[in-house]
Design a protein around this motif. Structure first.
Motif, PDB file in Angstrom:
ATOM      1  N   LYS A 264      46.708  33.264  34.161  1.00  0.00           N
ATOM      2  CA  LYS A 264      47.976  33.522  33.477  1.00  0.00           C
ATOM      3  C   LYS A 264      48.600  34.858  33.882  1.00  0.00           C
ATOM      4  CE  LYS A 264      47.113  30.666  29.397  1.00  0.00           C
ATOM      5  NZ  LYS A 264      46.259  29.753  30.023  1.00  0.00           N
ATOM      6  N   THR A 265      47.801  35.758  34.449  1.00  0.00           N
ATOM      7  CA  THR A 265      48.325  37.059  34.867  1.00  0.00           C
ATOM      8  C   THR A 265      47.871  37.351  36.294  1.00  0.00           C
ATOM      9  OG1 THR A 265      46.387  38.297  34.114  1.00  0.00           O
ATOM     10  CG2 THR A 265      48.151  37.941  32.480  1.00  0.00           C
ATOM     11  N   ILE A 266      48.527  38.314  36.908  1.00  0.00           N
ATOM     12  CA  ILE A 266      48.160  38.711  38.271  1.00  0.00           C
ATOM     13  C   ILE A 266      46.748  39.304  38.279  1.00  0.00           C
ATOM     14  CG2 ILE A 266      48.697  40.317  40.149  1.00  0.00           C
ATOM     15  CD1 ILE A 266      50.548  37.904  40.058  1.00  0.00           C
ATOM     16  N   SER A 267      46.401  40.111  37.277  1.00  0.00           N
ATOM     17  CA  SER A 267      45.059  40.715  37.260  1.00  0.00           C
ATOM     18  C   SER A 267      43.985  39.644  37.074  1.00  0.00           C
ATOM     19  CB  SER A 267      44.947  41.803  36.184  1.00  0.00           C
ATOM     20  OG  SER A 267      45.148  41.262  34.902  1.00  0.00           O
ATOM     21  N   GLU A 268      44.274  38.617  36.274  1.00  0.00           N
ATOM     22  CA  GLU A 268      43.309  37.525  36.113  1.00  0.00           C
ATOM     23  C   GLU A 268      43.174  36.737  37.420  1.00  0.00           C
ATOM     24  OE1 GLU A 268      42.483  33.602  33.321  1.00  0.00           O
ATOM     25  OE2 GLU A 268      44.229  34.846  32.893  1.00  0.00           O
ATOM     26  N   LEU A 269      44.292  36.493  38.088  1.00  0.00           N
ATOM     27  CA  LEU A 269      44.258  35.822  39.392  1.00  0.00           C
ATOM     28  C   LEU A 269      43.416  36.629  40.375  1.00  0.00           C
ATOM     29  CD1 LEU A 269      45.474  33.678  41.462  1.00  0.00           C
ATOM     30  CD2 LEU A 269      47.125  35.475  41.968  1.00  0.00           C
ATOM     31  N   PHE A 270      43.622  37.943  40.397  1.00  0.00           N
ATOM     32  CA  PHE A 270      42.871  38.818  41.299  1.00  0.00           C
ATOM     33  C   PHE A 270      41.372  38.691  41.039  1.00  0.00           C
ATOM     34  CE2 PHE A 270      40.832  42.767  42.492  1.00  0.00           C
ATOM     35  CZ  PHE A 270      41.314  42.976  43.771  1.00  0.00           C
ATOM     36  N   ARG A 271      40.957  38.832  39.773  1.00  0.00           N
ATOM     37  CA  ARG A 271      39.532  38.747  39.422  1.00  0.00           C
ATOM     38  C   ARG A 271      38.934  37.393  39.799  1.00  0.00           C
ATOM     39  NH1 ARG A 271      41.430  41.285  34.893  1.00  0.00           N
ATOM     40  NH2 ARG A 271      41.392  39.350  33.693  1.00  0.00           N
ATOM     41  N   ARG A 272      39.657  36.327  39.531  1.00  0.00           N
ATOM     42  CA  ARG A 272      39.152  34.986  39.832  1.00  0.00           C
ATOM     43  C   ARG A 272      39.028  34.770  41.338  1.00  0.00           C
ATOM     44  NH1 ARG A 272      41.576  30.673  35.699  1.00  0.00           N
ATOM     45  NH2 ARG A 272      39.519  29.774  35.936  1.00  0.00           N
TER      46      ARG A 272
ATOM     47  N   ILE B 135      60.152  36.276  45.271  1.00  0.00           N
ATOM     48  CA  ILE B 135      59.473  37.531  44.935  1.00  0.00           C
ATOM     49  C   ILE B 135      58.207  37.236  44.119  1.00  0.00           C
ATOM     50  CG2 ILE B 135      59.641  39.679  43.601  1.00  0.00           C
ATOM     51  CD1 ILE B 135      62.636  39.735  44.491  1.00  0.00           C
ATOM     52  N   GLN B 136      58.317  36.331  43.155  1.00  0.00           N
ATOM     53  CA  GLN B 136      57.141  35.964  42.357  1.00  0.00           C
ATOM     54  C   GLN B 136      56.038  35.397  43.250  1.00  0.00           C
ATOM     55  OE1 GLN B 136      58.936  33.251  39.481  1.00  0.00           O
ATOM     56  NE2 GLN B 136      58.353  34.656  37.843  1.00  0.00           N
ATOM     57  N   GLU B 137      56.401  34.490  44.135  1.00  0.00           N
ATOM     58  CA  GLU B 137      55.414  33.870  45.019  1.00  0.00           C
ATOM     59  C   GLU B 137      54.810  34.910  45.964  1.00  0.00           C
ATOM     60  OE1 GLU B 137      53.052  30.723  46.003  1.00  0.00           O
ATOM     61  OE2 GLU B 137      54.562  30.745  44.431  1.00  0.00           O
ATOM     62  N   TYR B 138      55.626  35.864  46.423  1.00  0.00           N
ATOM     63  CA  TYR B 138      55.113  36.937  47.285  1.00  0.00           C
ATOM     64  C   TYR B 138      54.078  37.767  46.528  1.00  0.00           C
ATOM     65  CZ  TYR B 138      54.725  41.134  50.049  1.00  0.00           C
ATOM     66  OH  TYR B 138      54.208  42.179  50.773  1.00  0.00           O
ATOM     67  N   ILE B 139      54.354  38.098  45.280  1.00  0.00           N
ATOM     68  CA  ILE B 139      53.424  38.901  44.475  1.00  0.00           C
ATOM     69  C   ILE B 139      52.105  38.148  44.275  1.00  0.00           C
ATOM     70  CG2 ILE B 139      53.024  39.872  42.163  1.00  0.00           C
ATOM     71  CD1 ILE B 139      56.069  40.566  42.180  1.00  0.00           C
ATOM     72  N   VAL B 140      52.177  36.855  43.986  1.00  0.00           N
ATOM     73  CA  VAL B 140      50.969  36.048  43.835  1.00  0.00           C
ATOM     74  C   VAL B 140      50.196  36.017  45.160  1.00  0.00           C
ATOM     75  CG1 VAL B 140      50.130  33.679  43.469  1.00  0.00           C
ATOM     76  CG2 VAL B 140      51.844  34.659  41.924  1.00  0.00           C
ATOM     77  N   SER B 141      50.907  35.830  46.263  1.00  0.00           N
ATOM     78  CA  SER B 141      50.264  35.809  47.581  1.00  0.00           C
ATOM     79  C   SER B 141      49.616  37.156  47.899  1.00  0.00           C
ATOM     80  CB  SER B 141      51.276  35.455  48.675  1.00  0.00           C
ATOM     81  OG  SER B 141      51.791  34.171  48.471  1.00  0.00           O
ATOM     82  N   ALA B 142      50.300  38.245  47.551  1.00  0.00           N
ATOM     83  CA  ALA B 142      49.744  39.585  47.798  1.00  0.00           C
ATOM     84  C   ALA B 142      48.476  39.801  46.977  1.00  0.00           C
ATOM     85  CB  ALA B 142      50.787  40.655  47.470  1.00  0.00           C
ATOM     86  N   ALA B 143      48.471  39.351  45.728  1.00  0.00           N
ATOM     87  CA  ALA B 143      47.274  39.472  44.891  1.00  0.00           C
ATOM     88  C   ALA B 143      46.141  38.642  45.477  1.00  0.00           C
ATOM     89  CB  ALA B 143      47.578  39.028  43.457  1.00  0.00           C
ATOM     90  N   TYR B 144      46.466  37.442  45.966  1.00  0.00           N
ATOM     91  CA  TYR B 144      45.462  36.575  46.583  1.00  0.00           C
ATOM     92  C   TYR B 144      44.849  37.248  47.818  1.00  0.00           C
ATOM     93  CZ  TYR B 144      43.414  32.664  49.104  1.00  0.00           C
ATOM     94  OH  TYR B 144      42.541  31.861  49.787  1.00  0.00           O
ATOM     95  N   VAL B 145      45.697  37.766  48.699  1.00  0.00           N
ATOM     96  CA  VAL B 145      45.207  38.417  49.925  1.00  0.00           C
ATOM     97  C   VAL B 145      44.351  39.631  49.566  1.00  0.00           C
ATOM     98  CG1 VAL B 145      45.900  39.698  51.995  1.00  0.00           C
ATOM     99  CG2 VAL B 145      47.072  37.568  51.405  1.00  0.00           C
ATOM    100  N   ALA B 146      44.812  40.437  48.627  1.00  0.00           N
ATOM    101  CA  ALA B 146      44.046  41.626  48.218  1.00  0.00           C
ATOM    102  C   ALA B 146      42.693  41.225  47.629  1.00  0.00           C
ATOM    103  CB  ALA B 146      44.845  42.453  47.211  1.00  0.00           C
TER     104      ALA B 146
END
Length: 170
Positions: free
Chosen positions: A46-54, A133-144
């Protein structure tokens, strides 16, 4: 019966166990897919930080799983992009230390472009700048996250190798 013959889920893997199982099943023959089955993926982030951790967790055993089972060409980006990101990140850090800020700027721009690769590969139709922009942020979190898990996995593998070397000497 086949599930037991191939050893079931590999309990040594903390992630990628489903992928590992499917690859071992595939190596035994053709997997039949039933398109009438309804599949539900529970609990999306639900959040970028949760996506990052997962994603850090999901990517943690990618190299070991690829080594064990091989890979398909369409899976190469999931390993190659984090490797490219890691190389650029190391290059950036080295040049920060030696004060070559032209290279630092170039490397930072390259790092910022990497998530765009996922946007280009994406099948999602982006109708607005806001969605892009939203999709870019999600992609950036995924790559990181995947780069982070690659660093952790390389560290774990090197520790395993070193403990094996030490064990051989004892």
């Amino acid at each position: 019966h086949l599930f037991r013959n191939i050893g079931g889920f590999d309990e040594n893997l903390l992630s990628c166990e489903d992928y590992d199982l499917s690859q071992r099943l595939l190596n035994k023959g053709t997997l039949l897919l039933d398109s009438s089955l309804v599949v539900t993926h529970l609990r999306e982030s639900k959040t970028i930080s949760e996506l990052f951790r997962r994603e850090v967790g999901r990517g943690r055993y990618s190299l070991r799983c690829f080594k064990k089972n091989g890979y398909r060409p369409q899976e190469i980006p999931s390993i190659a992009i984090p490797f490219i990101s890691l190389i650029i990140l190391i290059n950036t850090m080295v040049h920060v230390l030696i004060g070559n800020f032209l290279i630092v700027t170039s490397s930072a721009m390259l790092l910022m472009m990497i998530p765009s690769i996922y946007l280009i590969r994406s099948t999602v139709r982006l109708d607005s700048v806001y969605e892009t922009i939203q999709e870019y942020i999600v992609s950036a979190a995924y790559v990181a996250a995947r780069t982070n898990s690659l660093i952790r996995e390389l560290y774990d593998i090197s520790c395993d190798m070193m403990s094996g070397i030490k064990g051989d000497r004892l």
